[in-house]
Design a protein around this motif. Structure first.
Motif, mmCIF file in Angstrom:
data_model
loop_
_atom_site.group_PDB
_atom_site.id
_atom_site.type_symbol
_atom_site.label_atom_id
_atom_site.label_comp_id
_atom_site.label_asym_id
_atom_site.label_seq_id
_atom_site.Cartn_x
_atom_site.Cartn_y
_atom_site.Cartn_z
ATOM 1 N N ALA A 59 10.338 36.204 -41.803
ATOM 2 C CA ALA A 59 9.248 36.183 -40.828
ATOM 3 C C ALA A 59 8.196 37.241 -41.166
ATOM 4 O O ALA A 59 6.995 36.975 -41.084
ATOM 5 C CB ALA A 59 9.797 36.413 -39.419
ATOM 6 N N LYS A 60 8.654 38.425 -41.558
ATOM 7 C CA LYS A 60 7.702 39.476 -41.941
ATOM 8 C C LYS A 60 6.918 39.082 -43.184
ATOM 9 O O LYS A 60 5.705 39.286 -43.260
ATOM 10 C CB LYS A 60 8.437 40.797 -42.165
ATOM 11 N N ALA A 61 7.602 38.504 -44.176
ATOM 12 C CA ALA A 61 6.930 38.081 -45.396
ATOM 13 C C ALA A 61 5.884 37.012 -45.101
ATOM 14 O O ALA A 61 4.766 37.058 -45.621
ATOM 15 C CB ALA A 61 7.954 37.570 -46.407
ATOM 16 N N VAL A 62 6.229 36.059 -44.249
ATOM 17 C CA VAL A 62 5.280 35.009 -43.865
ATOM 18 C C VAL A 62 4.118 35.620 -43.089
ATOM 19 O O VAL A 62 2.946 35.336 -43.375
ATOM 20 C CB VAL A 62 5.984 33.912 -43.038
ATOM 21 N N ALA A 63 4.419 36.458 -42.124
ATOM 22 C CA ALA A 63 3.375 37.042 -41.275
ATOM 23 C C ALA A 63 2.406 37.897 -42.089
ATOM 24 O O ALA A 63 1.193 37.878 -41.835
ATOM 25 C CB ALA A 63 3.998 37.860 -40.151
ATOM 26 N N ARG A 64 2.913 38.657 -43.051
ATOM 27 C CA ARG A 64 2.016 39.493 -43.865
ATOM 28 C C ARG A 64 1.006 38.643 -44.624
ATOM 29 O O ARG A 64 -0.090 39.088 -44.921
ATOM 30 C CB ARG A 64 2.817 40.364 -44.828
ATOM 31 N N ARG A 65 1.356 37.415 -44.918
ATOM 32 C CA ARG A 65 0.449 36.521 -45.622
ATOM 33 C C ARG A 65 -0.410 35.699 -44.660
ATOM 34 O O ARG A 65 -1.509 35.283 -45.016
ATOM 35 C CB ARG A 65 1.250 35.576 -46.518
ATOM 36 N N ALA A 66 0.092 35.443 -43.471
ATOM 37 C CA ALA A 66 -0.579 34.512 -42.560
ATOM 38 C C ALA A 66 -1.494 35.188 -41.540
ATOM 39 O O ALA A 66 -2.525 34.628 -41.183
ATOM 40 C CB ALA A 66 0.468 33.689 -41.821
ATOM 41 N N VAL A 67 -1.108 36.355 -41.039
ATOM 42 C CA VAL A 67 -1.883 36.990 -39.961
ATOM 43 C C VAL A 67 -3.170 37.562 -40.538
ATOM 44 O O VAL A 67 -3.141 38.454 -41.389
ATOM 45 C CB VAL A 67 -1.058 38.071 -39.230
ATOM 46 N N LEU A 68 -4.289 37.062 -40.042
ATOM 47 C CA LEU A 68 -5.612 37.475 -40.512
ATOM 48 C C LEU A 68 -6.253 38.481 -39.573
ATOM 49 O O LEU A 68 -6.955 39.391 -40.018
ATOM 50 C CB LEU A 68 -6.508 36.246 -40.658
ATOM 51 N N GLU A 69 -6.045 38.278 -38.284
ATOM 52 C CA GLU A 69 -6.597 39.160 -37.254
ATOM 53 C C GLU A 69 -5.618 39.182 -36.097
ATOM 54 O O GLU A 69 -4.742 38.320 -35.988
ATOM 55 C CB GLU A 69 -7.943 38.633 -36.722
ATOM 56 N N TRP A 70 -5.801 40.158 -35.211
ATOM 57 C CA TRP A 70 -5.028 40.155 -33.979
ATOM 58 C C TRP A 70 -5.822 40.786 -32.870
ATOM 59 O O TRP A 70 -6.799 41.489 -33.100
ATOM 60 C CB TRP A 70 -3.663 40.792 -34.141
ATOM 61 N N GLU A 71 -5.418 40.508 -31.677
ATOM 62 C CA GLU A 71 -5.995 41.102 -30.469
ATOM 63 C C GLU A 71 -4.846 41.587 -29.610
ATOM 64 O O GLU A 71 -3.816 40.919 -29.503
ATOM 65 C CB GLU A 71 -6.822 40.075 -29.695
ATOM 66 N N GLY A 72 -5.008 42.772 -29.028
ATOM 67 C CA GLY A 72 -3.998 43.289 -28.126
ATOM 68 C C GLY A 72 -2.965 44.181 -28.790
ATOM 69 O O GLY A 72 -1.901 44.405 -28.220
ATOM 70 N N VAL A 73 -3.260 44.706 -29.971
ATOM 71 C CA VAL A 73 -2.335 45.605 -30.668
ATOM 72 C C VAL A 73 -2.994 46.977 -30.748
ATOM 73 O O VAL A 73 -4.088 47.117 -31.288
ATOM 74 C CB VAL A 73 -1.989 45.098 -32.083
ATOM 75 N N GLY A 74 -2.309 47.972 -30.185
ATOM 76 C CA GLY A 74 -2.864 49.319 -30.180
ATOM 77 C C GLY A 74 -1.836 50.374 -30.534
ATOM 78 O O GLY A 74 -0.640 50.090 -30.604
ATOM 79 N N ASP A 75 -2.316 51.595 -30.733
ATOM 80 C CA ASP A 75 -1.414 52.702 -31.046
ATOM 81 C C ASP A 75 -0.937 53.358 -29.751
ATOM 82 O O ASP A 75 -1.209 52.855 -28.652
ATOM 83 C CB ASP A 75 -2.092 53.714 -31.980
ATOM 84 N N ASP A 76 -0.230 54.485 -29.871
ATOM 85 C CA ASP A 76 0.312 55.175 -28.700
ATOM 86 C C ASP A 76 -0.758 55.610 -27.711
ATOM 87 O O ASP A 76 -0.498 55.727 -26.514
ATOM 88 C CB ASP A 76 1.115 56.411 -29.139
ATOM 89 N N ASP A 77 -1.978 55.850 -28.206
ATOM 90 C CA ASP A 77 -3.071 56.288 -27.340
ATOM 91 C C ASP A 77 -3.893 55.128 -26.790
ATOM 92 O O ASP A 77 -4.873 55.344 -26.079
ATOM 93 C CB ASP A 77 -3.994 57.244 -28.111
ATOM 94 N N GLY A 78 -3.517 53.897 -27.134
ATOM 95 C CA GLY A 78 -4.226 52.725 -26.642
ATOM 96 C C GLY A 78 -5.419 52.327 -27.489
ATOM 97 O O GLY A 78 -6.194 51.463 -27.096
ATOM 98 N N ASN A 79 -5.591 52.958 -28.640
ATOM 99 C CA ASN A 79 -6.678 52.588 -29.546
ATOM 100 C C ASN A 79 -6.275 51.345 -30.335
ATOM 101 O O ASN A 79 -5.143 51.245 -30.801
ATOM 102 C CB ASN A 79 -6.978 53.732 -30.527
ATOM 103 N N LEU A 80 -7.209 50.409 -30.465
ATOM 104 C CA LEU A 80 -6.922 49.197 -31.220
ATOM 105 C C LEU A 80 -6.585 49.552 -32.662
ATOM 106 O O LEU A 80 -7.173 50.455 -33.241
ATOM 107 C CB LEU A 80 -8.105 48.239 -31.170
ATOM 108 N N VAL A 81 -5.626 48.833 -33.209
ATOM 109 C CA VAL A 81 -5.145 49.074 -34.568
ATOM 110 C C VAL A 81 -5.550 47.890 -35.434
ATOM 111 O O VAL A 81 -5.349 46.737 -35.035
ATOM 112 C CB VAL A 81 -3.602 49.220 -34.562
ATOM 113 N N PRO A 82 -6.119 48.164 -36.619
ATOM 114 C CA PRO A 82 -6.455 47.042 -37.505
ATOM 115 C C PRO A 82 -5.190 46.419 -38.097
ATOM 116 O O PRO A 82 -4.150 47.069 -38.204
ATOM 117 C CB PRO A 82 -7.319 47.687 -38.600
#
Length: 145
Positions: A57-80
């Motif tokens: 799943a990780k191998a597939v996702a690393r190739r398939a995921v182009l963008e995301w919304e709703g993922v942030g760090d501990d401080d709530g900053n969006l993470v690329p």
């Protein structure tokens, strides 16, 4: 019957409330590339099915995921999007399950469809034969007052 989706456009998947990912189409090239991922080579013959599923799943996702919304760090900053971020995201059980069900399973279902027999005319289990023996006569019961 295999239903062909001839679109080569990425699509958004809603994995959890407030979390969605833009994924590339699930192609043979993507799956072959994921199977050749170094993480897959690092698995041993004694690796559990769960470890293998997570690695794939990780191998597939690393190739398939182009963008995301709703993922942030501990401080709530969006993470690329990054390979390490994708791996960390899939360590979250509900995210892993949603990604498996909505993205990876589609490829596996196609693989199953091409190897399966056509369903019976009145439903997929209508042609099945019973494997249980017929029920015996009911056991006698105590007399009622």
């Amino acid at each position: 019957m295999i239903r062909l989706n001839l679109s080569n456009r990425p699509e958004w998947l809603d994995l959890l409330p407030g979390l969605r990912v833009l994924v590339a189409p699930l192609t043979t090239a993507l799956m072959v590339s994921a199977r050749a991922d170094p993480m897959m080579d690092g698995l041993s013959d004694s690796s559990s099915q769960e470890d293998m599923a997570l690695a794939m799943a990780k191998a597939v996702a690393r190739r398939a995921v182009l963008e995301w919304e709703g993922v942030g760090d501990d401080d709530g900053n969006l993470v690329p999007v990054s390979p390490a971020g994708i791996d960390a995201l899939l360590e979250i059980w509900p995210v892993f399950e949603a990604f498996q069900a909505q993205y990876v399973a589609r490829g596996l279902m196609l693989d199953t469809e091409k190897n399966a027999s056509a369903p019976s005319p009145t439903g997929p289990s209508a042609g099945a034969t019973a494997t249980a023996r017929p029920a015996q006569a009911p056991a006698p019961t105590a007399p009622q007052d």
